[in-house]
Design an enzyme around this catalytic site. Structure first.
Site, PDB file in Angstrom:
ATOM      1  N   SER A 117      -2.013  -0.618   4.251  1.00 52.40           N
ATOM      2  CA  SER A 117      -0.595  -0.715   3.924  1.00 52.40           C
ATOM      3  C   SER A 117       0.252   0.038   4.935  1.00 52.40           C
ATOM      4  O   SER A 117      -0.188   1.044   5.508  1.00 52.40           O
ATOM      5  CB  SER A 117      -0.362  -0.108   2.529  1.00 52.40           C
ATOM      6  OG  SER A 117       1.004   0.082   2.271  1.00 52.40           O
ATOM      7  N   TYR A 141      -0.602   7.058  -3.057  1.00 48.41           N
ATOM      8  CA  TYR A 141      -1.009   5.699  -2.704  1.00 48.41           C
ATOM      9  C   TYR A 141      -1.222   5.568  -1.204  1.00 48.41           C
ATOM     10  O   TYR A 141      -2.271   5.101  -0.739  1.00 48.41           O
ATOM     11  CB  TYR A 141       0.045   4.691  -3.172  1.00 48.41           C
ATOM     12  CG  TYR A 141      -0.176   3.312  -2.595  1.00 48.41           C
ATOM     13  CD1 TYR A 141      -1.281   2.553  -2.957  1.00 48.41           C
ATOM     14  CD2 TYR A 141       0.709   2.787  -1.645  1.00 48.41           C
ATOM     15  CE1 TYR A 141      -1.505   1.298  -2.408  1.00 48.41           C
ATOM     16  CE2 TYR A 141       0.507   1.535  -1.101  1.00 48.41           C
ATOM     17  CZ  TYR A 141      -0.599   0.794  -1.477  1.00 48.41           C
ATOM     18  OH  TYR A 141      -0.820  -0.439  -0.914  1.00 48.41           O
ATOM     19  N   LYS A 145      -4.785   4.896   1.136  1.00 45.45           N
ATOM     20  CA  LYS A 145      -4.972   3.825   2.119  1.00 45.45           C
ATOM     21  C   LYS A 145      -5.383   4.394   3.479  1.00 45.45           C
ATOM     22  O   LYS A 145      -6.237   3.816   4.174  1.00 45.45           O
ATOM     23  CB  LYS A 145      -3.692   2.993   2.236  1.00 45.45           C
ATOM     24  CG  LYS A 145      -3.451   2.092   1.051  1.00 45.45           C
ATOM     25  CD  LYS A 145      -4.596   1.108   0.863  1.00 45.45           C
ATOM     26  CE  LYS A 145      -4.367   0.141  -0.268  1.00 45.45           C
ATOM     27  NZ  LYS A 145      -5.495  -0.815  -0.451  1.00 45.45           N
TER      28      LYS A 145
END
Length: 323
Positions: A117, A141, A145
């Site tokens: 991402s 988050y 990643k």
């Protein structure tokens, strides 16, 4: 060669599955169906319901389907939720990936595509974000990643897997109405939801240092995301020494206000105006991908524009919200 797609019944995953099948690839899907829908999958694609944390299920799928390539999409992906539940996000996204990689290494999987991402970059202060832009994620988050990219790279080097980590920018649209985004956390469906309820779309801040004061983002059609995965799968199959980290974007910024205007036009809600509210913490003014590396490495470029994204997304929204 059979590809296992984790999370293949989800919004992005189902597009990748269909694109790989259209490319003539053999595919099996592993999905816990926490957010996925079996109806998204072609009837002849095997679906195994299970978690990426379940090593027994992973071993069985890899063995029974003779899997030699994996596209790992399964993950938790809500930024706010990751702040509230960081340990769960690390468990699902990092430990889940580690478990898949461990099973892949033992099964002698030779190609691994990882769904990463643009969240790994945090708040980049550059006009175009390249793969060499420093990674400074701002939430759990994004951290999961980036840690995932490190795991994929280390496993690829050690166990002889060709790898590609694909950094998605802002995904929108649908290749078919039934494959539309079912959530309302991304900008386009969020605006649709407000318009359907007779409310003006929300804009989080209009005082950014941009031409119209709203954030600028790189929106990319989900069908283009899928075609990039097909290109990566081909490259890793042909080049077992490949270890790639690539942005998936159009290389073109669009402001939030401009996106909302086109959404209003496409949906026929042109008189609703905008409601400006406070900035969201951590929203950078501009995040736009450089698409130079993916063009050079995979010969890929995005094929769809903003209006195509929104028109296709609106068709999907109407299918799920008739009347």
């Amino acid at each position: 060669m059979t590809w296992m797609i984790t999370g293949g019944a989800g919004y992005i995953g189902s597009h990748v599955v269909r694109a790989l099948v259209a490319d003539g690839q053999s595919v099996v899907v592993l999905d816990d169906l926490s957010t996925g829908d079996p109806q998204r999958l072609p009837a002849d694609v095997p679906l195994v319901r299970g978690s990426v944390l379940d090593r027994e299920v992973l071993d069985r799928v890899l063995r029974e389907h003779e899997v030699r390539g994996i596209v790992h999409i399964a993950a938790k992906k809500q930024v706010g939720e990751s702040v509230e539940r960081p340990l769960w996000y690390y468990r699902e996204n990092v430990e889940g990936l580690r478990t898949v990689l461990e099973a892949a290494a033992e099964a002698q999987v030779r190609a691994f595509v990882f769904s990463s991402s643009a969240a790994v970059y945090g708040m980049p202060d550059v006009d175009l974000v390249t793969e060499r832009t420093p990674c400074e994620p701002m939430n759990p988050y994004g951290e999961t990643k980036l840690a995932g990219e490190w795991l994929v790279a280390a496993a690829g080097r050690t166990y002889g897997m060709a790898t590609a980590s694909m950094r998605y920018f802002n995904v929108a649209g649908a290749a078919a109405p039934e494959l539309g985004d079912p959530g309302i956390t991304n900008l386009v469906p969020m605006v649709f939801d407000r318009l359907d309820r007779g409310l003006p779309p929300l804009v989080f801040g209009d005082d950014y240092p941009t031409p119209d004061g709203t954030c600028i983002r790189d929106f990319v059609h989900v069908a283009d995301i899928a075609s990039a995965h097909v290109a990566a799968a081909r490259r890793l199959t042909d080049d077992p020494s490949a270890h790639l980290v690539l942005n998936i974007g159009r290389g073109e910024g669009v402001s939030v206000a401009e996106m909302v205007r086109v959404i209003q036009e496409v949906s026929g809600h042109t008189g609703t105006g905008l409601e400006v509210v406070a900035r969201r913490p951590g929203d950078p003014a501009r995040v736009v991908a450089s698409a130079e590396s993916i063009s050079k490495e995979l010969g890929w470029s995005a094929a769809h524009d903003i209006r195509e994204m929104i028109t296709s997304a609106w068709a999907g929204w109407q299918l799920r919200h008739p009347g």
